[in-house]
Write an enzyme that holds these catalytic residues in place. Sequence first.
Site, PDB file in Angstrom:
ATOM      1  N   LYS A   1       0.829  -1.208   0.000  1.00  0.00           N
ATOM      2  CA  LYS A   1       0.000   0.000   0.000  1.00  0.00           C
ATOM      3  C   LYS A   1       0.863   1.257   0.000  1.00  0.00           C
ATOM      4  O   LYS A   1       0.562   2.244  -0.702  1.00  0.00           O
ATOM      5  CB  LYS A   1      -0.928   0.000   1.215  1.00  0.00           C
ATOM      6  CG  LYS A   1      -1.872   1.217   1.275  1.00  0.00           C
ATOM      7  CD  LYS A   1      -2.771   1.298   0.065  1.00  0.00           C
ATOM      8  CE  LYS A   1      -3.632   2.562   0.049  1.00  0.00           C
ATOM      9  NZ  LYS A   1      -4.631   2.611   1.111  1.00  0.00           N
TER      10      LYS A   1
ATOM     11  N   LYS B   1       0.326  11.699   5.043  1.00  0.00           N
ATOM     12  CA  LYS B   1       0.711  10.680   6.029  1.00  0.00           C
ATOM     13  C   LYS B   1       1.312   9.458   5.341  1.00  0.00           C
ATOM     14  O   LYS B   1       2.358   8.940   5.766  1.00  0.00           O
ATOM     15  CB  LYS B   1      -0.516  10.257   6.849  1.00  0.00           C
ATOM     16  CG  LYS B   1      -0.231   9.165   7.877  1.00  0.00           C
ATOM     17  CD  LYS B   1      -1.462   8.338   8.201  1.00  0.00           C
ATOM     18  CE  LYS B   1      -1.823   7.397   7.082  1.00  0.00           C
ATOM     19  NZ  LYS B   1      -2.880   6.416   7.427  1.00  0.00           N
TER      20      LYS B   1
END
Length: 294
Positions: free
Chosen positions: A173, A242
Site C-alpha cells: 500500500k 501521512k
Amino acid sequence: MTIATVGVVGLGNMGLGMAATLARKGFTVLGYDLSPARRPAAEAAGVTTRNTLNEVLQAADALVFSLPLARDVEAVVTAEGGLLSRTDRKVIVVDTSTSDPGTTRRLAERLAAAGHALLDAPVSGGPSGAAEGTLTMMVGGAEADYALARPVLEAMSARAPHVGPSGAGNIVKLVNNLLVAAHLVTTGEALRLSEAAGLSADEAVKVVNTATGRSAISEVMVPRWVQSGTFDSGFSAGLMRKDVRLALELAAECGIDLPLSAEVKRIWQATQAAIPDTADFTRMADYRDHKEAH
C-alpha cells in the site's frame, strides 16, 4: 471456523461503506465509531451500532478496522477488557487502515499470543469501492488466517490477493500510494504545461490516455474529480501526506535513498497552505491552480 458476525470499528468514509456492504451480503454487522454522529447512517445501512468499543470487540467473530493512524489501531487492539482478553474463540482482525509494517508485525504477535490473528489489508478504491464491495485489498499475514478470513475479504472486494507475511500488505500500500502521490504531481504539471503551450488539458488527456503516459490519475481521477471540479473522491490530502511520510520513513529504515520520492514529499508538504489537509487529495492534479509553493 464460521464467521457470522463481523464487527467494524471506524465508520468514516471507508468504514461505513464496508460495514454496509458486509450487511448487504448477509453478515450480522456490529459497528462502533468514536463519533455518535456516524451511527444513524450506519443503522440505516443495516448495521447494528454499539455504544462502547468493547461491546463490538467481545461479540464479533471477525473484526474490520478502518482507522486513521497506526496508534489508533494499537489503541483498539490493546483496549482493556477487549480483544486480548477473549478466550471463547479465535478472532480474525482485518485491518484496512494504512499503517506501518513494524506496528503491524508487533500487534500481530500480541494477538497471536492471545489466540487471535491480524491481517494487514489496506485498500484501494475509495468510498465508492467500499460501498459497492469492489475494493482492491492487499493482504499480509499467515496463509491459514487469510484462508479463514476469505468470506469477509471477498464480500468487501473485487480483488484481495495474499501478498506475503505480516506487514506485506502495508508495504504494498505504501509503494502504491507513493506512486499515486508522485503521479498526481506529475500529471498536474504536465497538464499545466499543455495549457501554457496552447493545447487544452482536455485534449491532452484524451491523447495521453491512449498513449504510454497514462495512469489511474489521468484515466480516472482527472476526468472524474479534477476536470469536473468536484474534488470529492473522499480521500484527504492529509491522509496522502501521512502515507508519503510513512513510505519515506520505511525507506530510511531500509537504508535506501529515494531522491525523487523525497522531492514528492517536499512538494506535498510545501503545498499545505494551498491544499490543506482537509482538502481532497485530487486537488494536487488541478492544472488550473498554480501552486506557487512548488
